[in-house]
Write an enzyme that holds these catalytic residues in place. Structure first.
Site, PDB file in Angstrom:
ATOM      1  CB  SER A  97      30.113  42.747  34.178  1.00 23.29           C
ATOM      2  OG  SER A  97      29.913  41.379  33.945  1.00 23.29           O
ATOM      3  CG  ASP A 221      35.456  39.679  28.646  1.00 25.26           C
ATOM      4  OD1 ASP A 221      35.265  38.626  29.289  1.00 25.26           O
ATOM      5  OD2 ASP A 221      34.846  40.729  28.866  1.00 25.26           O
ATOM      6  CG  HIS A 249      34.649  40.255  32.465  1.00 28.83           C
ATOM      7  ND1 HIS A 249      33.777  40.634  31.461  1.00 28.83           N
ATOM      8  CD2 HIS A 249      33.940  40.342  33.634  1.00 28.83           C
ATOM      9  CE1 HIS A 249      32.601  40.921  31.984  1.00 28.83           C
ATOM     10  NE2 HIS A 249      32.673  40.757  33.298  1.00 28.83           N
TER      11      HIS A 249
END
Length: 269
Positions: A97, A221, A249
């Site tokens: 991320s 996601d 995610h």
């Protein structure tokens, strides 16, 4: 766990598992979490004989919480200081991320010093929000809403975020676990890294990647869109894109066994 002091005096918590391992992986977590999200990967990797170096980014986990320094340039400098002080010469850099965006900035600013391979996991790159000429990602208002919630009700933000991580069903205990990791962050780190996610533009970073790169992304996601991942793939020369179609995610846990299998294959290839 021990501390390494970065170039601005901030103490960064470093976790060095199996330091005698023959090959090293360096793990960078995302917002608003800590190195603890990699628990099941650290266990797997060390059992397979790898050395695993992980950090808590400034403002998260057990690292210091300075008033500033939450831009990608400084956080990539923190990574560089850890690499230098541990004398890491050849390692696989893994970023999840926001950690993926920081890994890309490291590749840019430090010419990929020491990196033999890059693995991007649901990377919030090249830009997390829409910019002029860049109509992808979250809107600025969506991220402003997250920042506002962090300023007024951070426990609710952590709960909301933990629920949004996954596409597969998980127990309340799992959601509580990730919520607890998010709550371990500082308020300052959560807010100021939210601002960095909103404002940073990493489009130039992609062209500085000159090592084998694996991009692993969850098909469901809702935090980092498929469009962003496709842009990473198109602009990182020779990169390989691997999708987990039923993951959200939080790919390091959503399809745990499949993800671990893909991760190991990416390391070995």
């Amino acid at each position: 766990m021990y501390y390494i002091t970065s170039n601005d005096g901030t103490k960064i918590a470093v976790y060095d598992y199996n330091p005698q391992g023959l090959e090293t992986l360096f793990l960078i977590h995302g917002w608003p979490l800590s190195h603890q999200i990699f628990e099941y990967q650290i266990n797997l990797l060390t059992n397979c004989g790898y050395r695993v170096v992980a950090v808590d980014l400034r403002g998260f986990g057990k690292s210091d919480t300075p008033a500033g320094g939450y831009c990608y340039n400084q956080m990539s400098a923190d990574i560089f200081q850890v690499v230098r002080q541990l004398c890491l010469k050849r390692f696989i850099l893994v970023g999840f991320s926001m950690g993926g965006a920081i890994a890309l900035r490291y590749m840019n600013r430090y010419n990929g010093f020491g990196v033999s391979k890059l693995i991007l996991l649901s990377a919030a790159a090249p830009c997390f929000t829409r910019h002029p000429g860049f109509p992808y990602g979250k809107t600025v208002q969506e991220v402003n809403d997250l920042i506002s919630l962090a300023e007024t009700d951070r426990p609710q933000l952590c709960l909301n975020f933990s629920k949004q991580l996954f596409a597969c069903p998980h127990s309340d205990a799992v959601i509580d676990w990730f919520r607890g990791i998010a709550l371990s962050a500082s308020g300052i780190g959560t807010i100021k890294c939210g601002i960095a996610l909103r404002d940073e533009d990493g489009r130039d970073d992609l062209s500085y990647v000159h090592v084998p790169t694996y991009i692993i992304h969850g098909g469901k996601d809702i935090i980092v869109s498929n469009e962003l991942v496709e842009l990473q793939h198109e602009n990182i020369c020779g990169s390989k894109l691997i999708s987990l179609p039923w993951s959200g995610h939080g790919i390091m846990y959503d399809q745990l066994e499949k993800f671990n299998s893909i991760l190991m294959q990416s390391i070995i290839d």
